[in-house]
Scaffold this active site. Structure first.
Site, PDB file in Angstrom:
ATOM      1  N   LYS A   1       0.829  -1.207   0.000  1.00 57.85           N
ATOM      2  CA  LYS A   1       0.000   0.000   0.000  1.00 57.85           C
ATOM      3  C   LYS A   1       0.867   1.264   0.000  1.00 57.85           C
ATOM      4  O   LYS A   1       0.630   2.191  -0.777  1.00 57.85           O
ATOM      5  CB  LYS A   1      -0.939   0.011   1.216  1.00 57.85           C
ATOM      6  CG  LYS A   1      -1.929   1.168   1.208  1.00 57.85           C
ATOM      7  CD  LYS A   1      -2.804   1.159   2.442  1.00 57.85           C
ATOM      8  CE  LYS A   1      -2.055   1.694   3.648  1.00 57.85           C
ATOM      9  NZ  LYS A   1      -2.933   1.911   4.824  1.00 57.85           N
TER      10      LYS A   1
ATOM     11  N   ASP B   1      -6.756   1.374   1.075  1.00 58.01           N
ATOM     12  CA  ASP B   1      -6.774   1.444   2.537  1.00 58.01           C
ATOM     13  C   ASP B   1      -8.187   1.115   3.011  1.00 58.01           C
ATOM     14  O   ASP B   1      -9.035   0.676   2.245  1.00 58.01           O
ATOM     15  CB  ASP B   1      -6.321   2.825   3.009  1.00 58.01           C
ATOM     16  CG  ASP B   1      -7.334   3.911   2.693  1.00 58.01           C
ATOM     17  OD1 ASP B   1      -8.277   3.663   1.921  1.00 58.01           O
ATOM     18  OD2 ASP B   1      -7.203   5.022   3.246  1.00 58.01           O
TER      19      ASP B   1
END
Length: 213
Positions: free
Chosen positions: A120, A138
């Site tokens: 991420k 997220d």
């Protein structure tokens, strides 16, 4: 959700915010990397408060290394998990200096090899600093994608792969920012603000929430 509806959603989000940006404060790729690393399980607001004090003192890997772990902790102790984050910051800076000449590598594998940097974080850096069409998923993006039925998946990896598949090329660079902002301010976790949502009529969420008349 069909692709025609997805494109309508993206066109509305783009019209509302043609040039979306991260809410983390940064002025070079190193600052962005450190801010994203610090933002795990913390708010952007809390990270920005800490980096507003930290970056005038150290905004390069070399300067950060000079502070040391204890020095970094003094600036970020208001952020959750600051002990482990300070250690990862210093380890990361050491690798950046020793292996990359103090520069942030524009390379996924090299980024993910840095302590505290996962897929991420690498996606955010590649997208925001270098303009890659990556999509960092997220909790906000995971929620919005599943709730609206835009790109459903059982985990963040599945949602990321679905988004990469269904989002047309012209929207890919910005979709991460649009979805995260939509999830942060409109499609919030406990009580989504459906009555003030610009894509409410296109959203396929069955339990929409509207304020009392």
């Amino acid at each position: 959700m069909n692709n025609q509806k997805r494109v309508q959603i993206l066109e509305r989000l783009r019209a509302n915010n043609p040039h979306p940006e991260t809410e983390l404060h940064w002025s070079n790729p190193f600052e962005l990397l450190i801010a994203v690393l610090l933002s795990a399980q913390a708010t952007d607001v809390s990270v920005n408060k800490a980096t507003a004090r930290l970056y005038p003192v150290a905004n390069t890997p070399e300067a950060m290394l000079a502070l040391g772990v204890e020095g970094v902790k003094e600036y970020i102790k208001t952020i959750g998990l600051f002990n482990s984050k300070a250690e990862n910051v210093i380890k990361t800076c050491r690798i950046l200096v020793e292996k990359h000449g103090g520069e942030i590598p524009e390379n996924r594998e090299a980024l993910e090899a840095l302590p505290g940097v996962g897929r991420k974080t690498a996606n955010v850096v590649l997208n925001t600093a270098f303009g890659w069409p990556t999509i960092a998923v997220d909790t906000h993006i995971f929620r919005v994608s599943n709730r609206t039925k835009f790109a459903m998946g059982k985990n963040v990896d599945e949602v990321e792969q679905k988004l990469l598949k269904v989002v047309p090329k012209e929207f890919k660079v910005d979709v991460h920012h649009w979805l995260i902002l939509h999830g942060r301010y409109t499609c919030v976790a406990r009580k989504p603000r459906c009555g003030s949502c610009m894509i409410e009529d296109l959203c396929e969420f069955k339990d929409k929430v509207y304020p009392a008349e």
